[in-house]
Enzyme design. Structure first.
Site, PDB file in Angstrom:
ATOM      1  N   ASP A  29     -15.754   5.013   4.815  1.00  0.00           N
ATOM      2  CA  ASP A  29     -16.550   5.462   3.683  1.00  0.00           C
ATOM      3  C   ASP A  29     -15.916   5.073   2.339  1.00  0.00           C
ATOM      4  O   ASP A  29     -14.696   5.181   2.179  1.00  0.00           O
ATOM      5  CB  ASP A  29     -16.636   6.996   3.787  1.00  0.00           C
ATOM      6  CG  ASP A  29     -17.704   7.604   2.913  1.00  0.00           C
ATOM      7  OD1 ASP A  29     -18.868   7.221   3.047  1.00  0.00           O
ATOM      8  OD2 ASP A  29     -17.357   8.476   2.092  1.00  0.00           O
ATOM      9  N   GLU A  85      -2.456  -1.729  16.367  1.00  0.00           N
ATOM     10  CA  GLU A  85      -1.543  -1.105  17.347  1.00  0.00           C
ATOM     11  C   GLU A  85      -2.250  -0.935  18.695  1.00  0.00           C
ATOM     12  O   GLU A  85      -1.610  -0.653  19.704  1.00  0.00           O
ATOM     13  CB  GLU A  85      -1.120   0.292  16.863  1.00  0.00           C
ATOM     14  CG  GLU A  85      -0.244   0.294  15.620  1.00  0.00           C
ATOM     15  CD  GLU A  85      -0.136   1.694  15.001  1.00  0.00           C
ATOM     16  OE1 GLU A  85      -0.541   2.693  15.643  1.00  0.00           O
ATOM     17  OE2 GLU A  85       0.345   1.779  13.858  1.00  0.00           O
TER      18      GLU A  85
HETATM   19  C1  GLC Z   1     -20.792   7.255   1.060  1.00  0.00           C
HETATM   20  C2  GLC Z   1     -21.731   7.876   2.058  1.00  0.00           C
HETATM   21  C3  GLC Z   1     -22.542   8.929   1.371  1.00  0.00           C
HETATM   22  C4  GLC Z   1     -21.597   9.981   0.829  1.00  0.00           C
HETATM   23  C5  GLC Z   1     -20.521   9.355  -0.043  1.00  0.00           C
HETATM   24  C6  GLC Z   1     -19.407  10.308  -0.298  1.00  0.00           C
HETATM   25  O1  GLC Z   1     -21.458   6.598   0.047  1.00  0.00           O
HETATM   26  O2  GLC Z   1     -22.524   6.887   2.643  1.00  0.00           O
HETATM   27  O3  GLC Z   1     -23.492   9.514   2.219  1.00  0.00           O
HETATM   28  O4  GLC Z   1     -22.314  10.910   0.060  1.00  0.00           O
HETATM   29  O5  GLC Z   1     -19.940   8.230   0.560  1.00  0.00           O
HETATM   30  O6  GLC Z   1     -18.666  10.514   0.866  1.00  0.00           O
END
Ligand code: GLC
Length: 514
Positions: free
Chosen positions: A202, A247
């Site tokens: 993310d 790893e």
């Molecule tokens: C990314 C995710 C989204 C989330 C954001 C914060 O953009 O796809 O859904 O709100 O990160 O984690």
């Protein structure tokens, strides 16, 4: 060297809250996903990516994690997770999990400890700044998913601001602190040890922060900081992550959410083979349904991404209006499926696009997401019954349009449905090395049409996409050259027959040499 599995893969994103429910609480769960694996195996996907199912207060529906190493009771248990992985693997489906490294929940024990005092041993795990004399936030950065709000919240008890590029409930981790790096690497190992095949990472580009927290260019505000900027320290962080994956045996993969709207910047995260295996490249997702604009995006990817690594393509996800809704009609969504699955690169599908789902219309009193993303997160209708296979008639969000006819069961019974089109496209990709990993050459084509060849050794396929809703005469264009049989047609018309002189309205085809 053998081609790693993820290069030829079609990955299917599951938003667990909205996929399938087994305990009739109106919120999907891991057992629900397990119960629908046969749908995915029948469709032919190679891997699933699970959006967060970790313990979370759900301020951002799971992207605010309070325990990285446990399943939220809403979704089940670790035993449910293990069973899901085992049953997916038994069907030859890989499992990728979301990993949320930029921020924790404000309820995570790490942050609770950090905010308890300025002297806390975990204080430096997050990003703190002294109050300014005028009482304003430390800089002008703007939050993501809310309008124009600062990325800072003043912690009254300890008198300092903490940084959060997203909601105040999502404080940013300080990746300059080696203890944070080590703890987050251990989270990766926890899931690798449980057998996951990789991670969707993310907001990866935002991990490294400018140590001076320099203001964003005021002319660009209120574009959120996370979409504007990346800091060079991020590259080293990503190399460290790759080291952890290496790893382990078996081509564990990481695909990064690099939400920077410039393909060259996205490409930089492949880092000459030391960085990401795959990066999401979002400019195409924001591209209008027009042949010229798409040609430009395809050329950009060839120019910027290919010298660095293997491309990826995606049209929909849990943060954006579904492409079926953006493009306006099912015939276009069908043509888009041929486009997505005919391009060179790993393809990502978002659950429900194979059903041609539109965004749900969300009445004001049902809005739950601060970022206005509820429409694309509507629950998947499995059957035509009143509960659409969920055990409740009214789950956490309203149904998408026409669930009584647009559901998995009804579309599976109809060979002409969009669901069967996706299945035929996936089968063709599996059968044809040229589609799965071949080279790609754009061809000259009549206005409104994109045409390209895919080749691998002696194997060839040609793809034609009519972006207009009128018939297009291929005439003597390069796109029409040669003798071709229609392998898959977006509208089913002419499959198994020689390529006709005219492409139908909104028609897209995959061609085999006759
Ligand atoms: C990314 C995710 C989204 C989330 C954001 C914060 O953009 O796809 O859904 O709100 O990160 O984690």
């Amino acid at each position: 060297m053998q081609t790693p599995w993820w290069q030829t893969a079609v990955v299917y994103q599951i938003y667990p809250r909205s996929f399938a429910d087994t305990d009739a609480d109106g919120i999907g769960d891991l057992a629900g996903i397990r119960g629908r694996l046969d749908h995915l195996a029948w469709l032919g996907v190679d891997a699933i990516w699970l959006s967060p199912f970790y313990r979370s207060p759900m301020a951002d529906f799971g992207y605010d994690v309070s325990d990285y190493c446990d399943v939220d009771p809403l979704f089940g248990t670790l035993a449910d997770f293990d069973a899901l992985v085992a049953e997916a693997h038994a069907r030859d489906i890989k499992v990728i999990v979301d990993w949320v490294p930029n921020h924790t929940s404000d309820q995570h024990p790490w942050f609770q400890e950090a905010r308890s005092s300025r002297d806390s041993p975990k204080r430096d795990w997050y990003v703190w700044r002294e109050p300014t004399p005028d009482g304003k936030p430390p800089n002008n950065w703007v939050q993501t998913w809310t309008d124009d709000q600062p990325t800072w919240t003043l912690d009254e008890a300890t008198g300092q601001w903490y940084l959060h590029l997203f909601l105040p409930e999502q404080p940013d981790l300080n990746w300059r602190n080696p203890e944070v790096v080590a703890a987050m690497h251990d989270v990766l190992r926890f899931w690798l040890d449980r057998g996951v095949d990789g991670f969707r990472m993310d907001v990866l580009h935002a991990l490294g922060k400018d140590p001076d927290l320099v203001d964003d260019d005021p002319a660009l505000l209120p574009i959120p900081h996370s979409a504007l900027n990346h800091h060079e320290s991020t590259y080293e962080i990503v190399r460290g992550l790759r080291g952890v994956l290496e790893e382990y045996p078996g081509d564990r993969m990481m695909v990064g959410e690099v939400f920077l709207l410039d393909t060259a910047m996205v490409a930089s995260y492949y880092d000459g083979g030391q960085g990401l295996h795959l990066a999401f490249n979002f400019p195409p997702l924001f591209t209008r349904w027009e042949a010229g604009r798409w040609r430009h995006q395809i050329e950009e990817v060839a120019r910027e991404i290919e010298p660095q690594g293997w491309p990826s393509w995606v049209l929909s996800n849990h943060d954006q209006v579904r492409h079926r809704t953006r493009y306006g009609t099912e015939p276009r969504a069908r043509a888009a499926a041929v486009l997505l699955l005919g391009l060179k690169g790993t393809a990502f599908l978002y659950a429900g696009e194979e059903l041609g789902l539109e965004d749900a219309v969300i009445p004001e009193d049902r809005v739950v997401d601060p970022g206005g993303r509820d429409g694309c997160r509507a629950p998947i209708p499995w059957t035509g019954d009143a509960d659409h296979g969920w055990g409740v008639e009214d789950p956490w969000l309203p149904w998408p349009p026409e669930p009584e006819v647009r559901n998995a069961e009804a579309l599976r019974a109809d060979d002409a449905s969009i669901l069967h089109l996706y299945r035929r496209l996936l089968a063709e990709r599996k059968a044809a090395p040229s589609l799965a990993l071949g080279d790609q050459t754009l061809l000259d084509a009549p206005a409104g049409v994109l045409a390209w060849d895919r080749t691998s050794g002696g194997d060839r396929r040609r793809i034609l996409v009519n972006f207009t809703d009128l018939p297009v005469d291929l005439g003597a264009s390069a796109a029409a050259g040669g003798t071709w049989t229609v392998a898959v047609a977006s509208d089913g018309v002419g499959e198994g027959e020689p390529l006709a002189a005219t492409l139908g309205p909104d028609q897209a085809v995959v061609l085999r040499p006759a």
